[in-house]
Motif scaffolding. Structure first.
Motif, mmCIF file in Angstrom:
data_model
loop_
_atom_site.group_PDB
_atom_site.id
_atom_site.type_symbol
_atom_site.label_atom_id
_atom_site.label_comp_id
_atom_site.label_asym_id
_atom_site.label_seq_id
_atom_site.Cartn_x
_atom_site.Cartn_y
_atom_site.Cartn_z
ATOM 1 N N TYR A 284 70.757 71.516 24.176
ATOM 2 C CA TYR A 284 71.071 70.200 24.738
ATOM 3 C C TYR A 284 71.983 70.324 25.945
ATOM 4 N N VAL A 285 73.026 71.151 25.819
ATOM 5 C CA VAL A 285 73.952 71.327 26.945
ATOM 6 C C VAL A 285 73.222 71.971 28.122
ATOM 7 N N GLY A 286 72.385 72.962 27.822
ATOM 8 C CA GLY A 286 71.669 73.644 28.887
ATOM 9 C C GLY A 286 70.625 72.782 29.572
ATOM 10 N N SER A 287 70.226 71.672 28.913
ATOM 11 C CA SER A 287 69.224 70.802 29.518
ATOM 12 C C SER A 287 69.839 69.662 30.315
ATOM 13 N N LEU A 288 71.160 69.569 30.367
ATOM 14 C CA LEU A 288 71.799 68.543 31.176
ATOM 15 C C LEU A 288 71.502 68.791 32.652
ATOM 16 N N PRO A 289 71.348 67.732 33.442
ATOM 17 C CA PRO A 289 70.957 67.903 34.855
ATOM 18 C C PRO A 289 71.853 68.845 35.638
ATOM 19 N N ARG A 290 73.148 68.817 35.362
ATOM 20 C CA ARG A 290 74.051 69.647 36.154
ATOM 21 C C ARG A 290 73.908 71.136 35.851
ATOM 22 N N PHE A 291 73.300 71.468 34.705
ATOM 23 C CA PHE A 291 73.133 72.870 34.319
ATOM 24 C C PHE A 291 71.683 73.345 34.423
ATOM 25 N N THR A 292 70.813 72.505 34.934
ATOM 26 C CA THR A 292 69.387 72.841 34.990
ATOM 27 C C THR A 292 69.024 73.429 36.347
ATOM 28 N N GLY A 293 68.337 74.548 36.308
ATOM 29 C CA GLY A 293 67.843 75.171 37.530
ATOM 30 C C GLY A 293 66.335 75.007 37.637
ATOM 31 N N TYR A 294 65.842 74.981 38.866
ATOM 32 C CA TYR A 294 64.418 74.747 39.102
ATOM 33 C C TYR A 294 63.866 75.801 40.055
ATOM 34 N N LEU A 295 62.612 76.155 39.845
ATOM 35 C CA LEU A 295 61.909 77.043 40.762
ATOM 36 C C LEU A 295 60.484 76.519 40.923
ATOM 37 N N THR A 304 58.291 69.591 44.319
ATOM 38 C CA THR A 304 59.648 69.360 44.815
ATOM 39 C C THR A 304 59.613 68.212 45.814
ATOM 40 N N ILE A 305 60.625 67.353 45.771
ATOM 41 C CA ILE A 305 60.676 66.272 46.750
ATOM 42 C C ILE A 305 60.784 66.864 48.152
ATOM 43 N N HIS A 306 60.317 66.109 49.121
ATOM 44 C CA HIS A 306 60.204 66.576 50.494
ATOM 45 C C HIS A 306 61.579 66.920 51.080
ATOM 46 N N PRO A 307 61.655 67.900 51.990
ATOM 47 C CA PRO A 307 62.949 68.226 52.626
ATOM 48 C C PRO A 307 63.630 67.022 53.266
ATOM 49 N N ARG A 308 62.866 66.076 53.786
ATOM 50 C CA ARG A 308 63.496 64.880 54.371
ATOM 51 C C ARG A 308 64.194 64.057 53.290
ATOM 52 N N ILE A 344 60.911 58.972 29.033
ATOM 53 C CA ILE A 344 59.766 59.055 29.935
ATOM 54 C C ILE A 344 60.147 58.514 31.302
ATOM 55 N N TYR A 345 60.867 57.397 31.315
ATOM 56 C CA TYR A 345 61.347 56.799 32.567
ATOM 57 C C TYR A 345 62.230 57.771 33.346
ATOM 58 N N LEU A 346 63.156 58.411 32.659
ATOM 59 C CA LEU A 346 64.074 59.328 33.350
ATOM 60 C C LEU A 346 63.343 60.553 33.890
ATOM 61 N N SER A 347 62.445 61.121 33.076
ATOM 62 C CA SER A 347 61.756 62.337 33.520
ATOM 63 C C SER A 347 60.718 62.047 34.587
ATOM 64 N N THR A 348 60.048 60.901 34.486
ATOM 65 C CA THR A 348 58.995 60.561 35.443
ATOM 66 C C THR A 348 59.558 60.130 36.784
ATOM 67 N N VAL A 349 60.547 59.249 36.742
ATOM 68 C CA VAL A 349 61.048 58.632 37.971
ATOM 69 C C VAL A 349 62.188 59.423 38.589
ATOM 70 N N TRP A 350 63.132 59.860 37.769
ATOM 71 C CA TRP A 350 64.398 60.321 38.328
ATOM 72 C C TRP A 350 64.646 61.825 38.297
ATOM 73 N N GLU A 351 63.958 62.553 37.436
ATOM 74 C CA GLU A 351 64.254 63.991 37.347
ATOM 75 C C GLU A 351 64.074 64.733 38.672
ATOM 76 N N PRO A 352 63.018 64.440 39.464
ATOM 77 C CA PRO A 352 62.907 65.155 40.750
ATOM 78 C C PRO A 352 64.102 64.934 41.672
ATOM 79 N N TYR A 353 64.765 63.775 41.539
ATOM 80 C CA TYR A 353 65.921 63.479 42.389
ATOM 81 C C TYR A 353 67.220 63.969 41.753
#
Length: 779
Positions: A284-295, A304-308, A344-353
């Motif tokens: 749970y702690v490792g899945s918090l946004p501040r501790f999550t890494g992406y590749l 990934t959201i656009h560089p702009r 679902i709302y958080l992962s679909t809409v907001w996780e990329p940001y």
């Protein structure tokens, strides 16, 4: 460590000296071969046929074939295999431990000097080594893809393979534990199926309860692999699989240890609870946004959201971004906003940001509201709004007390302008703006352009103000009739409306108001009355001082618009363009967008045709039907540089003088009546000139219906407004065109693969396994 490896080797021997490992490998190979060849064969036939007849079609292929064949979340190679994995694992693991008890070797094994944890880890090492063999079978088709697809995008395939391997290892860890619960292999297999089913469904359970929502969502095994299958690796997904493996391998060790010890039940139970709690806590702690890494492993960074967008989000660096979701119980999309859909709302809409802004704060406000003439009162006769809310809450199985009344909401916010729909409000450093859902748009949730527009607003950046001239019966942005401009400008239900992509549309009456100093664009759309002297003077002054405009006229109104255009060098020609056809009335004229129009913006189709023309893959131009057009004429001695953007199809239309009757016999070209013919007539032009250190931009159209509610040409409209506002908005987020855009395999080669992969390879594997088992039995 040597003991663990020796046990693993011995376990692997037992696997391959029994039919089960060979049987599973062959079935898995056949399944993979079937899905791969059934996807690739049609591609090979289509590619060969199309490109043989027209090689330039390669420039139309801008999407990744690697993604379409391997990673497609609807019908890709990997996603087709995924659901069937659940069938293999219980069969593989059902005898891994129970075999020791049924065969009588458990006492010998437990009395040996080898430690219990070495036995458990050795056996599990054997299973995950076999899992590697399953991934290598998938690798056969990845290697085949390297030769079958031009410039195969390899990294996302490796990501998918990693996801499959971790998924298999977690499933086998579960089956490993179940194998130790019973001496009967069939019971172990059934228990494995049951637990896997529970873990695949638990993410949808009890989502309406705040306390356990995140726990059950985290425990769900569904959706974890899918991200890796499309090329996105996240640390929280990897951590999840490691936690599952840790929990169930530890369970196995505890179970086997409890069989050799005489400990009270509460101590054994405490061990299980300690393992579960420690695993969930770490996960749970490792899945918090501040501790999550992406590749994002894809070549085009499609996950990934656009560089702009990243650039805009990184400007939100002086505090958290507060997001409040307002949910009306009577909204048709209330289900998307209820607590059960929150993850679902958080992962679909907001996780990329959240990946780039982890300190977002999410709030939720639930309420009920309906207009006085709502059909709800007819559906529930004699009931008050509060009583109707209580009954509706029961339907959705939520507590009606969580919904605020209209009286309570008046003290919080007025959502009547938003029609009480599902909407989000962003707040940053005291500035707020709405981020709207769009039931009439391409997507229900806001897209990246909408998000960028909202971020620019809360950052306080410049938002282009667009003023639509009113007072002379011009097209109105406030009306929803078929000739008006509401859909283009102010519709809150469309992702592509000017309001939602970053403009501020407003009206302007030049008879009573001056042109504001913050005006970015003035729009004069189809005036049907002569402009007053005051209005003409204000517009002439605005143009002479370098203001940007969009001017649209209609046939029969040339005398109203032309005086304003007299200093630009452009005029609306008298008469109306006609194009008789079998299917349409003659006032419907097809026009094409010439290459200059492709450079106005990065709208999808204009960017695509710009790409095609750059590679001389003309084929045909982008074209659209227009209703009621006046042709334009322009001179070369104007102070403006003038370029045509839209022209009539060559040789298809002419300019008819006099009145056009559309519901009678088709008109006939008559030079004696003043009709004019030409190869092509310009109907939209762009004007530019350098003035006061900046480029003045004006668009003049011989038709006003292209932006109307009925005949809106969406991409073209946004292109025009984007260019006139110096492409400041919308903030476009184009994805680079793929280089892996062609299947190189011929139909004949694909036909050979349909024989070799599903039949020959499994047959050779079956032969090898049979020979090995027979030789083993002889010994």
């Amino acid at each position: 460590m040597n003991s663990i490896i020796k046990i693993a080797k011995n376990e692997l021997r037992n696997l391959f000296y029994s039919p089960i490992a060979w049987f599973l490998s062959i079935i898995f190979m056949v399944m993979c071969a079937y899905f791969y060849t059934s996807i690739l064969y049609p591609w090979a036939k289509m590619t060969f046929t199309m490109y043989r007849n027209k090689p330039s079609l390669i420039y139309w292929a801008v999407e990744s074939v690697t993604s379409l064949i391997f990673l497609n979340p609807q019908n890709g190679f990997f996603i087709n295999i995924l659901p069937h994995i659940y069938l293999f694992v219980p069969l593989l693991t059902m005898g891994i431990i129970s075999r020791e008890f049924t065969g009588g070797t458990s006492k010998l094994l437990f009395s040996s000097p080898i430690k219990l944890r070495q036995i458990v880890l050795g056996k599990f090492l054997a299973i995950i080594t076999y899992n590697l063999l399953m991934v290598l079978i998938i690798g056969i088709f990845m290697v085949s893809g390297f030769f079958d697809i031009k410039n195969l995008d390899i990294p996302p395939l490796l990501s998918a393979a990693l996801g499959f391997y971790l998924f298999l290892c977690s499933l086998t860890a579960i089956g490993f534990f179940m194998s130790g619960l019973s001496n009967y292999q069939i019971v172990s297999a059934i228990a494995s199926f049951t637990l896997l089913f529970i873990l695949s469904r638990i993410g949808g359970l009890w989502q309406e309860y705040d306390f356990i929502r995140d726990i059950t969502y985290f425990l769900s095994i569904s959706g974890r692999t899918e991200k890796m299958l499309i090329g996105l690796i996240t640390t929280k997904d990897i951590l999840y699989y490691l936690v599952i493996i840790y929990i169930f391998v530890s369970f196995t060790l505890i179970k086997m240890k409890s069989g050799r010890e005489s400990k009270p039940w509460y101590i054994v139970t405490g061990r299980y609870i300690a393992v579960v709690l420690s695993g969930i806590l770490v996960g749970y702690v490792g899945s918090l946004p501040r501790f999550t890494g992406y590749l994002d492993t894809t070549a085009r960074q499609v996950n990934t959201i656009h560089p702009r967008t990243q650039h805009l989000i990184r400007k939100l660096n002086e505090g958290p971004l507060e997001v409040t979701l307002y949910v009306n119980l009577f909204d048709s999309h209330v289900g998307d906003g209820l607590p059960a859909s929150r993850n679902i709302y958080l992962s679909t809409v907001w996780e990329p940001y959240q990946r780039f802004k982890p300190d977002m704060e999410f709030r939720y406000v639930y309420y009920y509201a309906a207009p006085d003439d709502s059909t709800l009162y007819r559906q529930y006769p004699g009931k008050s709004l509060k009583q109707i809310a209580g009954l509706t809450a029961k339907i959705f199985r939520v507590d009606s007390a969580m919904f605020k009344s209209p009286e309570e909401m008046r003290h919080i916010i007025d959502l009547a302008p938003e029609e009480h729909r599902l909407v989000m409000q962003l707040k940053y450093k005291g500035r707020t703006t709405f981020l709207r859902t769009c039931p009439e748009g391409e997507t229900f949730w806001p897209n990246e352009q909408n998000m960028n527009a909202a971020i620019k607003r809360i950052l306080g950046e410049h938002i282009p103000k667009v003023y639509f001239v009113q007072g002379g019966l011009e097209r109105s942005i406030l009306k929803k009739g078929e000739r008006e401009y509401y859909t283009l400008a102010l519709s809150k239900k469309r992702t592509g409306s000017l309001l939602n992509v970053g403009f501020d549309p407003d009206t302007l009456n030049l008879d009573t108001q001056d042109i504001p100093g913050d005006a970015s664009i003035i729009v004069l759309a189809d005036p049907r009355m002569d402009l007053s002297p005051a209005a003409k003077e204000k517009l002439n002054k605005y143009i002479s001082q370098g203001g940007n405009m969009i001017i649209s006229g209609e046939p029969g109104k040339q005398q109203i618009v032309n005086p304003l255009l007299s200093h630009t060098g452009v005029q609306l020609m008298n008469g109306q363009l006609v194009q008789p056809s079998f299917d349409e009335t003659p006032d419907k004229v097809w026009a094409y967008f010439n290459p200059a129009s492709y450079h106005l913006s990065e709208e999808y189709y204009f960017r695509l045709f710009k790409h095609l023309w750059a590679h001389k893959a003309y084929g045909d131009s982008l074209k659209a039907p227009f209703a009621g057009m006046a042709a334009l004429s322009y001179t070369s001695d104007s102070s403006f540089s003038i370029k045509p953007l839209v022209e009539t199809m060559p040789g298809k239309s002419w300019l008819k003088a006099g009145k056009l009757i559309v519901d009678s016999t088709p008109p006939v070209f008559s030079p004696q009546d003043g009709d004019i013919t030409a190869i092509s007539f310009p109907v939209t032009v762009q004007l530019t000139r350098q003035l006061k250190g900046k480029e003045q931009r004006i668009i003049i159209c011989g038709d006003a219906d292209w932006a109307s509610n009925l005949r809106l040409i969406d991409d073209w409209a946004r292109s025009v407004y984007s260019w006139v506002s110096y492409n400041e908005t919308p903030v476009y987020t184009p994805i680079p065109y793929a280089t892996d855009n062609k299947v190189m395999l011929s139909p004949a080669g694909a036909g050979i693969q349909k024989i070799v992969y599903p039949w020959v390879l499994p047959g050779l594997t079956l032969l090898m396994g049979t020979v090995l088992l027979i030789r083993r039995k002889r010994k």
